[in-house]
Scaffold this active site. Sequence first.
Site, PDB file in Angstrom:
ATOM      1  N   GLY A  12       0.829  -1.206   0.000  1.00 53.45           N
ATOM      2  CA  GLY A  12       0.000   0.000   0.000  1.00 53.45           C
ATOM      3  C   GLY A  12       0.859   1.249   0.000  1.00 53.45           C
ATOM      4  O   GLY A  12       2.092   1.183  -0.077  1.00 53.45           O
ATOM      5  N   VAL A  59      -4.055 -10.869   6.639  1.00 60.08           N
ATOM      6  CA  VAL A  59      -3.770 -10.972   8.080  1.00 60.08           C
ATOM      7  C   VAL A  59      -5.003 -11.233   8.943  1.00 60.08           C
ATOM      8  O   VAL A  59      -4.875 -11.479  10.141  1.00 60.08           O
ATOM      9  CB  VAL A  59      -3.021  -9.714   8.614  1.00 60.08           C
ATOM     10  CG1 VAL A  59      -1.669  -9.572   7.952  1.00 60.08           C
ATOM     11  CG2 VAL A  59      -3.854  -8.455   8.469  1.00 60.08           C
ATOM     12  N   LYS A  93     -12.632  -6.583   9.492  1.00 56.80           N
ATOM     13  CA  LYS A  93     -11.844  -7.767   9.865  1.00 56.80           C
ATOM     14  C   LYS A  93     -10.358  -7.459  10.011  1.00 56.80           C
ATOM     15  O   LYS A  93      -9.703  -7.938  10.934  1.00 56.80           O
ATOM     16  CB  LYS A  93     -12.057  -8.889   8.841  1.00 56.80           C
ATOM     17  CG  LYS A  93     -13.395  -9.603   9.054  1.00 56.80           C
ATOM     18  CD  LYS A  93     -13.738 -10.532   7.934  1.00 56.80           C
ATOM     19  CE  LYS A  93     -12.930 -11.809   7.971  1.00 56.80           C
ATOM     20  NZ  LYS A  93     -13.340 -12.738   6.894  1.00 56.80           N
ATOM     21  N   GLY A 104      -0.983 -11.478  18.663  1.00 48.16           N
ATOM     22  CA  GLY A 104      -0.613 -12.840  19.068  1.00 48.16           C
ATOM     23  C   GLY A 104       0.766 -13.205  18.536  1.00 48.16           C
ATOM     24  O   GLY A 104       1.591 -13.798  19.245  1.00 48.16           O
ATOM     25  N   ALA A 116      -1.181   0.986  13.180  1.00 46.46           N
ATOM     26  CA  ALA A 116      -1.607   2.221  12.529  1.00 46.46           C
ATOM     27  C   ALA A 116      -3.044   2.507  12.889  1.00 46.46           C
ATOM     28  O   ALA A 116      -3.962   1.849  12.413  1.00 46.46           O
ATOM     29  CB  ALA A 116      -1.468   2.070  11.012  1.00 46.46           C
ATOM     30  N   TYR A 147     -14.719   1.429   9.537  1.00 44.73           N
ATOM     31  CA  TYR A 147     -13.293   1.781   9.682  1.00 44.73           C
ATOM     32  C   TYR A 147     -13.044   2.331  11.088  1.00 44.73           C
ATOM     33  O   TYR A 147     -12.163   1.857  11.801  1.00 44.73           O
ATOM     34  CB  TYR A 147     -12.947   2.834   8.630  1.00 44.73           C
ATOM     35  CG  TYR A 147     -11.493   3.240   8.569  1.00 44.73           C
ATOM     36  CD1 TYR A 147     -10.483   2.320   8.312  1.00 44.73           C
ATOM     37  CD2 TYR A 147     -11.124   4.580   8.736  1.00 44.73           C
ATOM     38  CE1 TYR A 147      -9.151   2.709   8.226  1.00 44.73           C
ATOM     39  CE2 TYR A 147      -9.799   4.972   8.644  1.00 44.73           C
ATOM     40  CZ  TYR A 147      -8.819   4.035   8.393  1.00 44.73           C
ATOM     41  OH  TYR A 147      -7.495   4.423   8.304  1.00 44.73           O
ATOM     42  N   ARG A 188      -9.889   9.434  -2.567  1.00 45.56           N
ATOM     43  CA  ARG A 188      -9.367  10.434  -1.629  1.00 45.56           C
ATOM     44  C   ARG A 188      -9.135  11.729  -2.371  1.00 45.56           C
ATOM     45  O   ARG A 188      -8.888  11.753  -3.574  1.00 45.56           O
ATOM     46  CB  ARG A 188      -8.062   9.975  -1.002  1.00 45.56           C
ATOM     47  CG  ARG A 188      -8.159   8.630  -0.375  1.00 45.56           C
ATOM     48  CD  ARG A 188      -7.283   8.548   0.818  1.00 45.56           C
ATOM     49  NE  ARG A 188      -7.878   9.320   1.868  1.00 45.56           N
ATOM     50  CZ  ARG A 188      -7.973   8.899   3.132  1.00 45.56           C
ATOM     51  NH1 ARG A 188      -7.479   7.754   3.484  1.00 45.56           N
ATOM     52  NH2 ARG A 188      -8.551   9.652   4.047  1.00 45.56           N
TER      53      ARG A 188
HETATM   54  N1  UDP Z   1     -13.446  15.548  -1.203  1.00 46.06           N
HETATM   55  C1  UDP Z   1     -13.899  16.411  -2.184  1.00 46.06           C
HETATM   56  N2  UDP Z   1     -13.865  15.983  -3.493  1.00 46.06           N
HETATM   57  C2  UDP Z   1     -13.379  14.760  -3.865  1.00 46.06           C
HETATM   58  C3  UDP Z   1     -12.915  13.890  -2.866  1.00 46.06           C
HETATM   59  C4  UDP Z   1     -12.966  14.317  -1.532  1.00 46.06           C
HETATM   60  O1  UDP Z   1     -14.335  17.536  -1.895  1.00 46.06           O
HETATM   61  O2  UDP Z   1     -13.402  14.459  -5.082  1.00 46.06           O
HETATM   62  C5  UDP Z   1     -13.477  16.004   0.205  1.00 46.06           C
HETATM   63  C6  UDP Z   1     -14.169  15.032   1.164  1.00 46.06           C
HETATM   64  O3  UDP Z   1     -15.556  15.250   1.192  1.00 46.06           O
HETATM   65  C7  UDP Z   1     -13.490  15.388   2.475  1.00 46.06           C
HETATM   66  C8  UDP Z   1     -12.080  15.819   2.069  1.00 46.06           C
HETATM   67  O4  UDP Z   1     -12.152  16.092   0.662  1.00 46.06           O
HETATM   68  O5  UDP Z   1     -14.142  16.476   3.087  1.00 46.06           O
HETATM   69  C9  UDP Z   1     -11.024  14.753   2.312  1.00 46.06           C
HETATM   70  O6  UDP Z   1     -11.507  13.546   1.790  1.00 46.06           O
HETATM   71  P1  UDP Z   1     -10.661  12.213   1.762  1.00 46.06           P
HETATM   72  O7  UDP Z   1     -11.537  11.169   1.173  1.00 46.06           O
HETATM   73  O8  UDP Z   1      -9.364  12.474   1.118  1.00 46.06           O
HETATM   74  O9  UDP Z   1     -10.326  11.848   3.259  1.00 46.06           O
HETATM   75  P2  UDP Z   1     -11.060  11.947   4.670  1.00 46.06           P
HETATM   76  O10 UDP Z   1     -10.254  12.954   5.386  1.00 46.06           O
HETATM   77  O11 UDP Z   1     -12.484  12.422   4.502  1.00 46.06           O
HETATM   78  O12 UDP Z   1     -10.977  10.585   5.231  1.00 46.06           O
END
Ligand code: UDP
Length: 329
Positions: A12, A59, A93, A104, A116, A147, A188
Site C-alpha cells: 500500500g 492478516v 476484519k 498474538g 496504525a 473503519y 481520496r
Molecule cells: N473531497 C472532495 N472531493 C473529492 C474527494 C474528496 O471535496 O473528489 C473532500 C471530502 O468530502 C473530504 C475531504 O475532501 O471532506 C477529504 O476527503 P478524503 O476522502 O481524502 O479523506 P477523509 O479525510 O475524509 O478521510
Amino acid sequence: MKKKILITGAAGFLGSHLCDRFLVEGYHVIGMDNLITGDLKNIDHLMKRADFEFYHHDVSKFVHVPGKLDYILHFASPASPIDYLKIPIQTLKVGSLGTHNLLGLAKAKNARILIASTSEVYGDPLVHPQKESYYGNVNTIGPRGVYDEAKRFQESITMAYNRFHGLETRIVRIFNTYGPRMRLNDGRVIPAFLGQALRGEDITVFGDGSQTRSFCYVDDQVEGIYQLLFSDYDLPVNIGNPHEISILDFANEIIKLTGTDQKIVHQPLPKDDPLQRQPDISTAREKLGWEPQTHREEGMKITFDYFKGLTQEELHKSEHKDFSQHIVK
Ligand code: UDP
C-alpha cells in the site's frame, strides 16, 4: 544478523514507504499484503533484494512467520471512504481479527508492535484541534463506522495486550497523509483532484468545501512513525501536519499547481464527512521531538510529478467516477 521487521499492508501507500525506510536503515523486511487495495507496483523495486521478502497473505487469517521477528508494523487496511463502502467487512476484519492475529504473533515472537490507527477515531470531532485525550464523536453505524470502530477496537485490544501481557506496543494516529504511490482511484481528495486536473475534468468539491483537512507529506509521516517505534511512549500519538486548509481553498491550490483552468463543481457532502480536522501534535513534539518539515507546496509538487508519470491507461482507469454511491442513507 539483521533485525527483522514485518510490515503489513506493504504494497500500500504508507506500507511501501515504510518498507523503503526500514531497508535503508539496514533491516530485513518481510512485507505482507493481500493486495485487495495494495498494488505490487509499489514494491516492485524491492522484489529482487535479498533483505526483502513478500508474503501474499490476508492478516485476518492466522499469520505465520518462521524464525525470529523483532518488530511488527500493522499497516494493512483499506483507508479511503470509498473503500469502506466497497469492502466494509474486510475493513472491519483487518482492524479487528487482523490486529488480534498480529498481537498474538508479536507475543509469540517477543516483538515490539506498532499499529496504525487514525484520526478517524475522533469521528466528526467536536473539539478542535484534536488532542489524543479527546474520545471522539463516531457514528457507529454510519458508512465510516466500519473503519472508525475497527480502529477504535484495534487501539483497545492493543492496550489490553500491553497491560495484560506486558507486550511492547505503540499506537500512531495518522492524520491525512499524501505523496507518491497514493492510489489514483481510491476517491481520496488529493488523487481525485490531481487525476481530474490531469484528465481535464472538473474538480469535484463535496459540499460547499468549507470542511477542512490538514495534509502531511509521506516522508514526514514515515519519520514520525519511525521515531515513535523506537520511543518508550506506549499511548497513542497523533502524527500529522497541523497546517489546515478548507477543501475549497485546496481545490484552488490544485488548479494553480497543475496550471490547468479546470472548473470547480460541487457535489453533495458524503454522510458523516468530518467538518474539520487538524491534529494537535504537542505529544509528538514533546515525546518524540518530531514535527513535520515539508511544506504543502513542496510536497504537492513532488506528488503531482508522480501522478504526471502515470500512463494514460492508468490515468483513465477510474473505478470511482460515480460518487453517488458515496451518499449513504
Ligand atoms: N473531497 C472532495 N472531493 C473529492 C474527494 C474528496 O471535496 O473528489 C473532500 C471530502 O468530502 C473530504 C475531504 O475532501 O471532506 C477529504 O476527503 P478524503 O476522502 O481524502 O479523506 P477523509 O479525510 O475524509 O478521510
